[in-house]
Design a protein around this motif. Structure first.
Motif, PDB file in Angstrom:
ATOM      1  N   SER A  67       0.814  -1.221   0.000  1.00 35.65           N
ATOM      2  CA  SER A  67       0.000   0.000   0.000  1.00 35.65           C
ATOM      3  C   SER A  67       0.846   1.269   0.000  1.00 35.65           C
ATOM      4  O   SER A  67       0.370   2.322  -0.406  1.00 35.65           O
ATOM      5  N   SER A  68       2.121   1.176   0.396  1.00 34.03           N
ATOM      6  CA  SER A  68       2.957   2.376   0.425  1.00 34.03           C
ATOM      7  C   SER A  68       4.214   2.257  -0.437  1.00 34.03           C
ATOM      8  O   SER A  68       4.930   3.237  -0.611  1.00 34.03           O
ATOM      9  N   TYR A  69       4.491   1.092  -0.989  1.00 35.80           N
ATOM     10  CA  TYR A  69       5.697   0.874  -1.782  1.00 35.80           C
ATOM     11  C   TYR A  69       5.547   1.559  -3.139  1.00 35.80           C
ATOM     12  O   TYR A  69       4.517   1.450  -3.791  1.00 35.80           O
ATOM     13  N   LYS A  70       6.574   2.255  -3.586  1.00 37.12           N
ATOM     14  CA  LYS A  70       6.583   2.927  -4.895  1.00 37.12           C
ATOM     15  C   LYS A  70       7.600   2.225  -5.796  1.00 37.12           C
ATOM     16  O   LYS A  70       8.798   2.275  -5.539  1.00 37.12           O
ATOM     17  N   VAL A  71       7.117   1.548  -6.833  1.00 38.23           N
ATOM     18  CA  VAL A  71       8.023   0.825  -7.734  1.00 38.23           C
ATOM     19  C   VAL A  71       8.732   1.786  -8.670  1.00 38.23           C
ATOM     20  O   VAL A  71       8.227   2.876  -8.974  1.00 38.23           O
ATOM     21  N   VAL A  72       9.905   1.363  -9.098  1.00 38.03           N
ATOM     22  CA  VAL A  72      10.684   2.107 -10.090  1.00 38.03           C
ATOM     23  C   VAL A  72      11.106   1.108 -11.168  1.00 38.03           C
ATOM     24  O   VAL A  72      11.103  -0.106 -10.926  1.00 38.03           O
ATOM     25  N   PRO A  73      11.443   1.592 -12.366  1.00 41.37           N
ATOM     26  CA  PRO A  73      11.891   0.665 -13.403  1.00 41.37           C
ATOM     27  C   PRO A  73      13.012  -0.239 -12.878  1.00 41.37           C
ATOM     28  O   PRO A  73      13.930   0.222 -12.202  1.00 41.37           O
ATOM     29  N   GLY A  74      12.865  -1.535 -13.166  1.00 39.63           N
ATOM     30  CA  GLY A  74      13.839  -2.525 -12.701  1.00 39.63           C
ATOM     31  C   GLY A  74      13.389  -3.269 -11.452  1.00 39.63           C
ATOM     32  O   GLY A  74      13.981  -4.290 -11.103  1.00 39.63           O
ATOM     33  N   ASP A  75      12.354  -2.770 -10.768  1.00 40.11           N
ATOM     34  CA  ASP A  75      11.848  -3.451  -9.562  1.00 40.11           C
ATOM     35  C   ASP A  75      11.135  -4.744  -9.932  1.00 40.11           C
ATOM     36  O   ASP A  75      10.442  -4.821 -10.954  1.00 40.11           O
ATOM     37  N   LYS A  76      11.312  -5.722  -9.076  1.00 39.84           N
ATOM     38  CA  LYS A  76      10.589  -6.980  -9.213  1.00 39.84           C
ATOM     39  C   LYS A  76       9.989  -7.287  -7.838  1.00 39.84           C
ATOM     40  O   LYS A  76      10.716  -7.444  -6.861  1.00 39.84           O
ATOM     41  N   LEU A  77       8.674  -7.329  -7.789  1.00 40.24           N
ATOM     42  CA  LEU A  77       7.966  -7.644  -6.553  1.00 40.24           C
ATOM     43  C   LEU A  77       7.315  -9.016  -6.691  1.00 40.24           C
ATOM     44  O   LEU A  77       6.848  -9.386  -7.773  1.00 40.24           O
ATOM     45  N   THR A  78       7.273  -9.749  -5.578  1.00 44.34           N
ATOM     46  CA  THR A  78       6.716 -11.095  -5.590  1.00 44.34           C
ATOM     47  C   THR A  78       5.611 -11.193  -4.550  1.00 44.34           C
ATOM     48  O   THR A  78       5.791 -10.768  -3.405  1.00 44.34           O
ATOM     49  N   TYR A  79       4.478 -11.736  -4.973  1.00 43.66           N
ATOM     50  CA  TYR A  79       3.348 -11.973  -4.073  1.00 43.66           C
ATOM     51  C   TYR A  79       3.251 -13.481  -3.836  1.00 43.66           C
ATOM     52  O   TYR A  79       3.225 -14.272  -4.788  1.00 43.66           O
ATOM     53  N   THR A  80       3.203 -13.875  -2.566  1.00 44.31           N
ATOM     54  CA  THR A  80       3.131 -15.285  -2.201  1.00 44.31           C
ATOM     55  C   THR A  80       1.891 -15.527  -1.364  1.00 44.31           C
ATOM     56  O   THR A  80       1.657 -14.821  -0.376  1.00 44.31           O
ATOM     57  N   GLN A  81       1.105 -16.521  -1.766  1.00 41.56           N
ATOM     58  CA  GLN A  81      -0.124 -16.879  -1.040  1.00 41.56           C
ATOM     59  C   GLN A  81      -0.148 -18.388  -0.829  1.00 41.56           C
ATOM     60  O   GLN A  81       0.047 -19.150  -1.785  1.00 41.56           O
ATOM     61  N   THR A 132      -3.741 -34.421  -6.190  1.00 38.90           N
ATOM     62  CA  THR A 132      -3.978 -34.794  -4.796  1.00 38.90           C
ATOM     63  C   THR A 132      -4.163 -33.543  -3.956  1.00 38.90           C
ATOM     64  O   THR A 132      -3.718 -32.450  -4.319  1.00 38.90           O
ATOM     65  N   SER A 133      -4.781 -33.713  -2.808  1.00 36.14           N
ATOM     66  CA  SER A 133      -4.927 -32.613  -1.858  1.00 36.14           C
ATOM     67  C   SER A 133      -3.548 -32.222  -1.349  1.00 36.14           C
ATOM     68  O   SER A 133      -2.692 -33.083  -1.133  1.00 36.14           O
ATOM     69  N   ALA A 134      -3.332 -30.917  -1.143  1.00 39.16           N
ATOM     70  CA  ALA A 134      -2.028 -30.448  -0.673  1.00 39.16           C
ATOM     71  C   ALA A 134      -2.147 -28.997  -0.222  1.00 39.16           C
ATOM     72  O   ALA A 134      -3.082 -28.286  -0.587  1.00 39.16           O
ATOM     73  N   THR A 135      -1.159 -28.566   0.558  1.00 39.50           N
ATOM     74  CA  THR A 135      -0.996 -27.150   0.854  1.00 39.50           C
ATOM     75  C   THR A 135      -0.025 -26.618  -0.192  1.00 39.50           C
ATOM     76  O   THR A 135       1.134 -27.032  -0.253  1.00 39.50           O
ATOM     77  N   VAL A 136      -0.530 -25.734  -1.036  1.00 39.05           N
ATOM     78  CA  VAL A 136       0.221 -25.239  -2.190  1.00 39.05           C
ATOM     79  C   VAL A 136       0.562 -23.770  -1.964  1.00 39.05           C
ATOM     80  O   VAL A 136      -0.284 -22.990  -1.522  1.00 39.05           O
ATOM     81  N   THR A 137       1.796 -23.401  -2.265  1.00 41.74           N
ATOM     82  CA  THR A 137       2.199 -22.001  -2.231  1.00 41.74           C
ATOM     83  C   THR A 137       2.211 -21.489  -3.664  1.00 41.74           C
ATOM     84  O   THR A 137       2.885 -22.054  -4.524  1.00 41.74           O
ATOM     85  N   ALA A 138       1.425 -20.432  -3.904  1.00 42.30           N
ATOM     86  CA  ALA A 138       1.351 -19.821  -5.235  1.00 42.30           C
ATOM     87  C   ALA A 138       2.114 -18.500  -5.194  1.00 42.30           C
ATOM     88  O   ALA A 138       1.912 -17.689  -4.282  1.00 42.30           O
ATOM     89  N   THR A 139       2.978 -18.286  -6.176  1.00 37.07           N
ATOM     90  CA  THR A 139       3.805 -17.087  -6.231  1.00 37.07           C
ATOM     91  C   THR A 139       3.593 -16.394  -7.569  1.00 37.07           C
ATOM     92  O   THR A 139       3.723 -17.023  -8.622  1.00 37.07           O
ATOM     93  N   ILE A 140       3.284 -15.096  -7.504  1.00 33.82           N
ATOM     94  CA  ILE A 140       3.115 -14.267  -8.703  1.00 33.82           C
ATOM     95  C   ILE A 140       4.183 -13.177  -8.657  1.00 33.82           C
ATOM     96  O   ILE A 140       4.381 -12.545  -7.610  1.00 33.82           O
TER      97      ILE A 140
END
Length: 173
Positions: A67-81, A132-140
């Motif tokens: 909510s407060s991060y300001k990206v600049v060219p070259g930034d790579k952010l990762t979301y993990t759920q 199969t059923s599992a706890t999966v980590t999804a990363t975008i």
């Protein structure tokens, strides 16, 4: 006299038909039956539930407040759920996908790359379809390309508010 003969003939036909149709005549047949016990069919289950709150990190794997991060060219952010996946059933298979990550969210599509989700289970990469059923980590991953020039996309925002994970059953192989 004719009426008497007509009445007697009609009565004889009626009695004959009644005897034939009522089982009192020659239309006898045998039959038998046996109960079967085929059992009960039970449906499987397919479900997807997020576990906890997703986490954003920068290219150095440091947590960031999106909510407060300001990206600049070259930034790579990762979301993990983390996602709890339930897949119960013979021949059950499903794909996890992310929706709401399209490049039309405010930035010029030429300046941004948003990845498909990368899936892991216990740290090991897994591919769709899951079986199969599992706890999966999804990363975008959201990458603001370093090749962005001038003031392209300065002060713009990219809304990830509509991001959702979906689990879609696929036909058995």
């Amino acid at each position: 006299m004719k009426n008497s003969a007509l009445i007697k003939g009609t009565a004889a036909i009626a009695v004959g038909a009644a005897l034939l149709l009522g089982g009192g005549g020659t239309l006898a047949s045998w039959n038998a039956s046996q109960s079967a016990t085929p059992g009960t069919v039970v449906a499987g289950d397919l479900n997807l539930v997020k576990s906890g709150t997703g986490v954003w990190t920068d290219g150095s794997d440091n947590p960031v407040s999106i909510s407060s991060y300001k990206v600049v060219p070259g930034d790579k952010l990762t979301y993990t759920q983390v996602l709890d996946v339930t897949l119960t059933g013979d021949k059950m298979a499903a794909n996890i996908a992310a929706t709401g990550t399209g490049a039309v969210n405010g930035f010029d599509p030429a300046n941004v790359i948003v990845s498909e989700p990368v899936l892991t289970v216990d740290g090991d990469r897994v591919d769709n379809p899951l079986t199969t059923s599992a706890t999966v980590t999804a990363t975008i991953t959201f990458e603001f390309k370093s090749a962005t020039t001038g003031r392209s996309d300065a002060t713009k925002s990219y809304n990830f508010g509509n991001v959702a994970f979906t689990l879609n059953q696929i036909a058995p192989a």
